[in-house]
Scaffold this motif. Structure first.
Motif, PDB file in Angstrom:
ATOM      1  N   THR A 102      -8.607   6.287  -3.003  1.00 47.99           N
ATOM      2  CA  THR A 102      -8.880   4.928  -2.536  1.00 47.99           C
ATOM      3  C   THR A 102      -9.161   3.997  -3.704  1.00 47.99           C
ATOM      4  N   ALA A 160      -3.400  10.077  -3.657  1.00 44.07           N
ATOM      5  CA  ALA A 160      -3.758   8.778  -4.225  1.00 44.07           C
ATOM      6  C   ALA A 160      -5.153   8.427  -3.737  1.00 44.07           C
ATOM      7  N   LEU A 190       1.129   6.473  -7.124  1.00 42.50           N
ATOM      8  CA  LEU A 190      -0.112   7.086  -7.601  1.00 42.50           C
ATOM      9  C   LEU A 190      -0.263   8.561  -7.227  1.00 42.50           C
ATOM     10  N   ARG A 248      -5.080  -0.723  -8.385  1.00 40.32           N
ATOM     11  CA  ARG A 248      -3.679  -1.106  -8.565  1.00 40.32           C
ATOM     12  C   ARG A 248      -3.348  -2.392  -7.816  1.00 40.32           C
ATOM     13  N   ILE A 272      -5.912   3.128  -5.621  1.00 45.43           N
ATOM     14  CA  ILE A 272      -5.113   2.152  -4.870  1.00 45.43           C
ATOM     15  C   ILE A 272      -5.747   0.771  -4.980  1.00 45.43           C
ATOM     16  N   SER A 273      -7.069   0.740  -4.853  1.00 43.02           N
ATOM     17  CA  SER A 273      -7.804  -0.523  -4.947  1.00 43.02           C
ATOM     18  C   SER A 273      -7.576  -1.197  -6.300  1.00 43.02           C
ATOM     19  N   VAL A 294      -8.924  -1.171   1.392  1.00 43.24           N
ATOM     20  CA  VAL A 294      -7.944  -0.095   1.280  1.00 43.24           C
ATOM     21  C   VAL A 294      -8.211   0.955   2.354  1.00 43.24           C
ATOM     22  N   HIS A 314       0.824  -1.209   0.000  1.00 40.92           N
ATOM     23  CA  HIS A 314       0.000   0.000   0.000  1.00 40.92           C
ATOM     24  C   HIS A 314       0.862   1.264   0.000  1.00 40.92           C
ATOM     25  N   ALA A 337       2.209   1.716  -3.501  1.00 40.37           N
ATOM     26  CA  ALA A 337       1.139   2.135  -4.411  1.00 40.37           C
ATOM     27  C   ALA A 337       0.819   3.620  -4.235  1.00 40.37           C
ATOM     28  N   ILE A 338       0.762   4.072  -2.997  1.00 43.32           N
ATOM     29  CA  ILE A 338       0.479   5.488  -2.739  1.00 43.32           C
ATOM     30  C   ILE A 338       1.579   6.361  -3.323  1.00 43.32           C
TER      31      ILE A 338
END
Length: 220
Positions: free
Chosen positions: A25, A23, A16, A31, A28-29, A39, A9, A12-13
């Motif tokens: 939600t 980023a 993104l 990805r 992120i979900s 998330v 996570h 990813a943040i």
């Protein structure tokens, strides 16, 4: 000690988010291929641990602590990808999932030895910058392939947000990082680009592919 999911996570943040956008939600979900509700729960947990700033309905950004951790993960991931390609002979379309597993090995000594063994590379096999021990990366001037004009000679420098399917397509087209290309035409109708490869051959790339490619200009 962070769990693998927490580390995923954070990375990813980092990927993104940008200077002017959190980023979300949903992003992120998508990805991480998980539920948005999961998330949200994870962002709350990471916020409590001081890694993330999370505003409901406004997404998340990393704190300084979270940024340090995300850059450590990117460093490991990109060094492992480089090792797999340069030393073990894997193709650039084969290494992402393996590096996703290896990046969670928590040994700074191992990573430093790996970096030294590889000669302190600046970029991974897809052209992404590799952070050093302090999280610093060397910036270079690249340009979107679609923004080039006919007649320009360029070198393929970066495949942004590369997927295995995209990399396999580029392989089939005879393209590699470092390929020298001459832009023959950019079609306004659909955004496709006609290219001549210095090593031989003419190809046309769709706008969907072109949007992921960045180049260095090497001549007028």
């Amino acid at each position: 000690m962070l769990t693998r999911s927490e580390e995923d996570h954070l990375k990813a943040i980092h990927i993104l988010s940008s200077a002017d956008a959190n980023a979300s939600t949903n992003a992120i979900s998508e990805r991480l291929h998980t539920k948005a509700s999961s998330v949200t729960d994870m962002l709350k947990r990471l916020s409590e641990k001081g890694f993330v700033k999370h505003l409901p309905y406004h997404g998340a950004t990393l704190t300084n602590k979270g940024q340090v951790q995300a850059l450590r993960l990117l460093r490991k991931h990109r060094l492992w990808e480089t090792f797999l390609v340069e030393r073990l002979g894997f193709g650039w379309a084969e290494v992402h999932e393996i590096a996703e597993q290896l990046e969670h090995i928590d040994s700074e000594k191992l990573v430093d030895r790996l970096d030294e063994y590889l000669g302190h590379p600046l970029y991974d096999p897809h052209g992404d910058p590799i952070p050093d021990r302090k999280g610093r990366t060397r910036q270079r001037e690249v340009k979107a392939l679609g923004a080039c004009s006919a007649g320009q000679e360029v070198r393929l420098a970066l495949v942004d947000e590369s997927t295995d399917a995209l990399l396999r397509l580029l392989n089939d087209k005879g393209l590699r990082l470092g390929s020298v290309l001459t832009v023959e035409a950019v079609h306004a109708f659909d955004g496709s680009v006609d290219l001549r490869i210095r090593s031989g051959g003419h190809i046309t790339l769709s706008s969907q592919v072109v949007d992921h490619l960045y180049v260095e200009r090497i001549s007028q």
